[in-house]
Design an enzyme around this catalytic site. Sequence first.
Site, PDB file in Angstrom:
ATOM      1  N   GLU A   1       0.808  -1.224   0.000  1.00  0.00           N
ATOM      2  CA  GLU A   1       0.000   0.000   0.000  1.00  0.00           C
ATOM      3  C   GLU A   1       0.846   1.283   0.000  1.00  0.00           C
ATOM      4  OE1 GLU A   1      -4.310  -0.529   1.611  1.00  0.00           O
ATOM      5  OE2 GLU A   1      -2.958  -0.776   3.298  1.00  0.00           O
TER       6      GLU A   1
ATOM      7  N   HIS B   1     -12.149  -0.114   5.763  1.00  0.00           N
ATOM      8  CA  HIS B   1     -10.707  -0.364   5.621  1.00  0.00           C
ATOM      9  C   HIS B   1      -9.907   0.244   6.770  1.00  0.00           C
ATOM     10  CE1 HIS B   1      -6.911  -0.202   2.817  1.00  0.00           C
ATOM     11  NE2 HIS B   1      -6.595  -0.360   4.070  1.00  0.00           N
TER      12      HIS B   1
ATOM     13  N   HIS C   1      -0.806   5.373   7.824  1.00  0.00           N
ATOM     14  CA  HIS C   1      -1.982   4.621   7.391  1.00  0.00           C
ATOM     15  C   HIS C   1      -2.204   3.479   8.376  1.00  0.00           C
ATOM     16  CE1 HIS C   1      -4.881   2.366   5.211  1.00  0.00           C
ATOM     17  NE2 HIS C   1      -4.078   1.329   5.103  1.00  0.00           N
TER      18      HIS C   1
ATOM     19  N   HIS D   1      -5.327   0.663  10.492  1.00  0.00           N
ATOM     20  CA  HIS D   1      -6.648   0.021  10.561  1.00  0.00           C
ATOM     21  C   HIS D   1      -7.013  -0.098  12.036  1.00  0.00           C
ATOM     22  CE1 HIS D   1      -4.258  -2.242   7.292  1.00  0.00           C
ATOM     23  NE2 HIS D   1      -4.877  -1.256   6.684  1.00  0.00           N
TER      24      HIS D   1
HETATM   25 MN    MN Z   1      -4.583  -0.685   4.655  1.00  0.00          MN
END
Ligand code: MN
Length: 272
Positions: free
Chosen positions: A77, A166, A96, A98
């Site tokens: 990613e 996500h 980034h 989750h």
């Molecule tokens: Mn991700």
Amino acid sequence: MTNLIEARRELALANRIVANEGVLDAFGHVSMRHPDNPNRYFLSRSRAPQLVSPEDFIEYDLDSRPVREPSVTQYSERVIHGEIYKARPDVMSVCHHHSPAFMPLLATGTDYVPVFHLGAVGGIKPPVWDQHDEFGDTNMLVVKPAEGASLARALGQASMVLMKRHGVTAVGVNVRDCVFRTIYSDRNAAYQAQALAIGGKLDFLSPGETEISGSIATKTTGLVRAWEYWEMRVTKAGGGLPAVKSAARAKSAVAKKSVAKTPARKTKGKRR
Ligand code: MN
């Protein structure tokens, strides 16, 4: 020129801290733009963020191509980072994740709102991005440059973008700012979800309060204080990193020593 050894240590520590605070687990990542070259950024090789060390970083261009082809696995990613650095020259660090605290909001399409002053670092109702809108059925990972660019467009000038079903991507003007925003928006998401769960009427900061208290991440001593606290906690948990013995500092110490030992006249002559 920035001390890159020091900068890489701070970025490795940022990854470990955000993981130690429960926002990242085996997945997710914190990157930084190259401090001396706006067209490059650093992101770890593919490994759990709590294990990231300064030597794990790969240097990428803004199309997320490695400057030197690495022999190690890369994060799939990484375009999230590259495309945001491309679209936002002011952004110096990206995280980034989750986070479990955000998932109840992401799963129900509930807007994020700041329910306490530190939660203001996420803004009021930050933008929401749904990969399915533009790309249909995917494996939900942001791996194509077009997907990263779409996410960056959704982020706009905000400091955080929620990614439906996500996770979240947060940005900062430096690594510590990004870490502060990530951790405190995560705390806020947890409080907000708990408040909704007990069935209370959600009371949140006004736009004015959000703007004023939101600047806390970059403009107060709170950043230094929080970083020192987080570093203590990750060190105590066994995940700390040794301080870098600055080459510049070591050099200047040697220089001072030799100046002290050298007679004044000789030093003068040398300078000429
Ligand atoms: Mn991700």
